[in-house]
Design a protein around this motif. Structure first.
Motif, PDB file in Angstrom:
ATOM      1  N   LEU A 111     -32.538  18.398  11.941  1.00 35.34           N
ATOM      2  CA  LEU A 111     -31.891  17.618  10.890  1.00 35.34           C
ATOM      3  C   LEU A 111     -30.382  17.413  11.057  1.00 35.34           C
ATOM      4  O   LEU A 111     -29.905  16.271  10.980  1.00 35.34           O
ATOM      5  CB  LEU A 111     -32.207  18.267   9.541  1.00 35.34           C
ATOM      6  CG  LEU A 111     -32.115  17.370   8.303  1.00 35.34           C
ATOM      7  CD1 LEU A 111     -33.080  16.206   8.412  1.00 35.34           C
ATOM      8  CD2 LEU A 111     -32.454  18.185   7.050  1.00 35.34           C
ATOM      9  N   PRO A 112     -29.597  18.494  11.283  1.00 37.19           N
ATOM     10  CA  PRO A 112     -28.148  18.281  11.386  1.00 37.19           C
ATOM     11  C   PRO A 112     -27.762  17.298  12.490  1.00 37.19           C
ATOM     12  O   PRO A 112     -26.846  16.490  12.299  1.00 37.19           O
ATOM     13  CB  PRO A 112     -27.584  19.679  11.644  1.00 37.19           C
ATOM     14  CG  PRO A 112     -28.735  20.578  11.856  1.00 37.19           C
ATOM     15  CD  PRO A 112     -29.954  19.913  11.339  1.00 37.19           C
ATOM     16  N   ILE A 148     -40.016   7.661  13.257  1.00 36.27           N
ATOM     17  CA  ILE A 148     -39.799   8.717  14.247  1.00 36.27           C
ATOM     18  C   ILE A 148     -40.066  10.069  13.583  1.00 36.27           C
ATOM     19  O   ILE A 148     -39.644  10.295  12.451  1.00 36.27           O
ATOM     20  CB  ILE A 148     -38.350   8.680  14.786  1.00 36.27           C
ATOM     21  CG1 ILE A 148     -38.101   7.366  15.537  1.00 36.27           C
ATOM     22  CG2 ILE A 148     -38.071   9.874  15.689  1.00 36.27           C
ATOM     23  CD1 ILE A 148     -36.690   7.225  16.063  1.00 36.27           C
ATOM     24  N   ALA A 149     -40.788  10.951  14.279  1.00 37.89           N
ATOM     25  CA  ALA A 149     -40.978  12.309  13.786  1.00 37.89           C
ATOM     26  C   ALA A 149     -40.080  13.249  14.584  1.00 37.89           C
ATOM     27  O   ALA A 149     -40.103  13.237  15.815  1.00 37.89           O
ATOM     28  CB  ALA A 149     -42.443  12.722  13.939  1.00 37.89           C
ATOM     29  N   ASN A 150     -39.256  14.042  13.882  1.00 37.50           N
ATOM     30  CA  ASN A 150     -38.446  15.049  14.555  1.00 37.50           C
ATOM     31  C   ASN A 150     -39.236  16.346  14.609  1.00 37.50           C
ATOM     32  O   ASN A 150     -39.874  16.715  13.630  1.00 37.50           O
ATOM     33  CB  ASN A 150     -37.156  15.307  13.779  1.00 37.50           C
ATOM     34  CG  ASN A 150     -36.356  14.043  13.589  1.00 37.50           C
ATOM     35  OD1 ASN A 150     -36.316  13.189  14.460  1.00 37.50           O
ATOM     36  ND2 ASN A 150     -35.727  13.907  12.423  1.00 37.50           N
ATOM     37  N   ALA A 151     -39.181  17.037  15.748  1.00 39.26           N
ATOM     38  CA  ALA A 151     -39.944  18.276  15.836  1.00 39.26           C
ATOM     39  C   ALA A 151     -39.186  19.310  16.651  1.00 39.26           C
ATOM     40  O   ALA A 151     -38.548  18.994  17.654  1.00 39.26           O
ATOM     41  CB  ALA A 151     -41.309  18.023  16.465  1.00 39.26           C
ATOM     42  N   VAL A 202     -33.030   9.579   6.711  1.00 37.90           N
ATOM     43  CA  VAL A 202     -33.442  10.805   7.382  1.00 37.90           C
ATOM     44  C   VAL A 202     -34.016  11.762   6.353  1.00 37.90           C
ATOM     45  O   VAL A 202     -33.396  11.994   5.319  1.00 37.90           O
ATOM     46  CB  VAL A 202     -32.232  11.466   8.075  1.00 37.90           C
ATOM     47  CG1 VAL A 202     -32.678  12.718   8.815  1.00 37.90           C
ATOM     48  CG2 VAL A 202     -31.551  10.508   9.009  1.00 37.90           C
ATOM     49  N   ARG A 203     -35.203  12.280   6.648  1.00 39.50           N
ATOM     50  CA  ARG A 203     -35.809  13.242   5.729  1.00 39.50           C
ATOM     51  C   ARG A 203     -36.188  14.513   6.476  1.00 39.50           C
ATOM     52  O   ARG A 203     -36.506  14.460   7.662  1.00 39.50           O
ATOM     53  CB  ARG A 203     -37.077  12.651   5.102  1.00 39.50           C
ATOM     54  CG  ARG A 203     -36.774  11.535   4.119  1.00 39.50           C
ATOM     55  CD  ARG A 203     -38.042  11.061   3.474  1.00 39.50           C
ATOM     56  NE  ARG A 203     -38.932  10.460   4.429  1.00 39.50           N
ATOM     57  CZ  ARG A 203     -39.648   9.353   4.169  1.00 39.50           C
ATOM     58  NH1 ARG A 203     -39.568   8.775   3.006  1.00 39.50           N
ATOM     59  NH2 ARG A 203     -40.446   8.863   5.074  1.00 39.50           N
ATOM     60  N   GLY A 204     -36.146  15.657   5.761  1.00 38.84           N
ATOM     61  CA  GLY A 204     -36.552  16.934   6.370  1.00 38.84           C
ATOM     62  C   GLY A 204     -38.035  17.162   6.155  1.00 38.84           C
ATOM     63  O   GLY A 204     -38.818  16.247   6.264  1.00 38.84           O
TER      64      GLY A 204
END
Lengths: 289, 285
Positions: free
Chosen positions: A54-55, A94-97, A75-77
């Motif tokens: 996230l950051p 987009i998925a952040n992982a 942007v979501r957590g």
């Protein structure tokens, strides 16, 4: 008679006011949507997922939107699992992982006609930390494993001052735990009485307050009254992680449906650019380019 | 008369909406929770003593989590009941109106502190304090969580107990005094028995509050999924497990369904508490 007339007049005024208020509300709601529909060149992008990533994404999105005023990035957590399931359901671009996608998730995605494509954007090292008063300065991977599985339970057994070892771990579904499990525990269970804490910060605070504790955190959280241990003789730092000498490191990922396209591609390219990788470094992670 | 109708319907739909919400929540909890029982039997799930949901093969035994929740709740009641009932009696029967005017708003303030702040206070200040006092390896224990949850349940217990004591007709007090009872005898032998159903309701609702609290226990209970043997060890309550693990567990996985099943069980427990509280209120046991 007169009284009732004035009464009904007041009622009418109220009614008119009510109608006007409703019109205003509808107008406000409509105008809220209008500009986005009117300006067709606005490109929106949604990212969801890991709180570890996230950051980086937040800072990168701010800078990216300064450069490209037409981009609207939200942007979501929620966590790596949430991000990947949002990608599968088509509710995020987009998925952040902070972990690699799991086999069952890929299967699920294919079932819904989604083909996740992985892009590594940064690296994160995992530091083994102890209380600053601890005389131990280095440890081996085997010793860490023995401590976390319960074979070793006293500091004396690895050359420290005698006293029980308090094991601090992360919750079983955290990306950090996942990596730790793979790299250190090689799939074995942690001792049942290990403290399972919910965030990197909680681990640092607890270890800093507990003389007999051992814990592990992301490299960005080496703050306060804790000491990082050398693992197999190597101290965790940006250099040793890039060189591959320090073994406890993981990649952070972005997943897209198919190869990145449009503004999504531009954004990922931006994060991989020298400017984006500088943001990665500023946020306490390790650039990969 | 006719004019009132549309408003009436509007208000009716407002009231129905909350019932629909409750119903929808219950249905989704059970719908997402039940699939776990195809793999793990309910008995093994509830009475199993190993919680390794991310292990390969996973183990889903939530007995340590249920016992942790119960232990912390009992601890919170031990703290909150004497303090809460004592304060309620003091405020209604003994306190000078001016003192009451000070205490009441302060209590309301206690109720309005967000739970994350209790958790933060507990983690940074209170846990190290407990650690030093008892000379134990870590201050993140069931005791720490119990004391803080007890403080958090106080406003609920005090305000409901106070209401029920206040609602006792003054003729009952006067009759007691007329029979020659002292103030103390009146409180112990007349007021408390007369207000007992309200006081019991207060205790049970305080219990609901404590067992459902999430953020504070997530931060200070320690999170070790072992069957608790004492108050001075880290434990892992049900709420903390759900909150900590839901974000990262793959949707639709066994772990995901197991967390929903825990939520459903927790829902049944608090529902039971509330039904009990209602029952006591109506029957005036």
């Amino acid at each position: 008679m007169k009284k009732s007339a004035s009464h009904s007049k007041a009622g009418r005024v109220k009614k008119v006011l009510g109608v006007v208020a409703v019109i205003f509300v509808i107008a406000a709601l409509l105008s809220g949507c209008k500009p986005t529909e009117a300006k067709k060149n606005i490109e929106s992008l949604t990212l969801t997922g890991s709180t570890t990533v996230l950051p980086i994404v937040q800072k990168a999105a701010e800078t990216f939107m300064d450069i490209n005023p037409n981009a609207r990035i939200s942007v979501r957590g929620g966590g790596s699992g949430v991000g990947i399931s949002a990608l599968i359901d088509g509710t995020t671009d987009i998925a952040n992982a902070s972990r690699a996608i799991k086999a069952e998730e890929i299967e699920q995605a294919h079932g819904k006609g989604v083909s996740p494509v992985e892009t590594a954007i940064a690296m994160d090292g995992i530091a083994i930390i102890v209380h600053s008063s601890n005389s131990i300065k280095g440890i081996s991977l085997e010793q860490i494993k023995a401590i976390y599985t319960g074979e070793i339970s006293d500091w004396q057994e690895i050359g420290g001052k005698s006293g029980p070892i308090i094991i601090v771990s992360r919750d079983v579904s955290s990306g950090t735990f996942d990596t730790f499990k793979k790299l250190v525990l090689s799939g074995e269970k942690t001792r049942a009485d290990a403290l399972m804490l919910a965030s990197n910060n909680a681990v640092t605070t607890t270890v800093a307050n507990t003389p007999g504790a051992i814990g592990y955190v992301g490299l960005g959280y080496l703050i306060g009254d804790v000491a990082a241990l050398e693992v197999n003789g190597v101290y965790p730092s940006q250099k040793t992680i890039i060189d591959g000498e320090y073994k406890l490191a993981r990649y952070l990922y972005m997943y897209t449906n198919g190869d990145p396209q449009g503004v999504g591609k531009e954004f990922i390219d931006f994060i991989l650019s020298p400017q984006g990788q500088k943001i990665v470094e500023e946020q306490g992670f390790i650039p990969i380019r | 008369m006719k004019k009132r109708k549309p408003i009436e319907y509007l208000l009716l739909s407002c009231a129905l909406l909350s019932i629909i919400f409750l119903f929808a929540i219950a249905v989704s909890l059970f719908k997402e929770g039940l699939p776990i029982f195809k793999v793990v039997s309910p008995v093994k799930f509830i009475f199993g003593s190993h919680w390794y949901p991310a292990h390969d093969p996973p183990e889903f035994g939530i007995l340590p989590l249920i016992l942790a929740s119960l232990l912390i709740t009992i601890g919170a009641l031990i703290v909150a009941v004497p303090l809460g009932i004592g304060s309620a009696i003091y405020m209604t029967e003994l306190a000078h109106p001016k003192i009451k005017e000070i205490i009441k708003p302060v209590l309301e303030l206690l109720a309005s502190i967000p739970s994350v702040i209790y958790g933060f206070f507990g983690m940074v200040i209170f846990a190290p304090f407990i650690q030093r006092i008892f000379n134990i390896p870590t201050g993140l224990t069931a005791l720490t969580a119990s004391i803080l949850l007890g403080i958090m349940a106080l406003p609920t217990i005090i305000s409901i107990a106070e209401d029920s004591i206040t609602s006792i007709p003054s003729s009952i007090r006067e009759a007691s005094y007329a029979l020659g009872a002292t103030k103390w005898e009146t409180i112990i032998q007349t007021i408390i028995p007369a207000a007992r159903s309200g006081i019991l309701t207060a205790i049970i609702l305080g219990m609901s509050r404590a067992i459902g609290e999430t953020m504070t226990v997530l931060m200070i209970a320690g999170g070790a999924a072992v069957i608790p043997k004492s108050f001075l060890q880290p434990v892992r309550p049900m709420t903390a497990t759900i909150a900590a693990e839901m974000g990262e567990s793959p949707m639709g996985s066994l772990h995901f369904h197991a967390l929903f099943a825990i939520a459903a069980i927790l829902f049944l427990i608090t529902l039971g508490f509330n039904i009990l509280a209602n029952h006591i209120k109506e029957k005036r046991i």
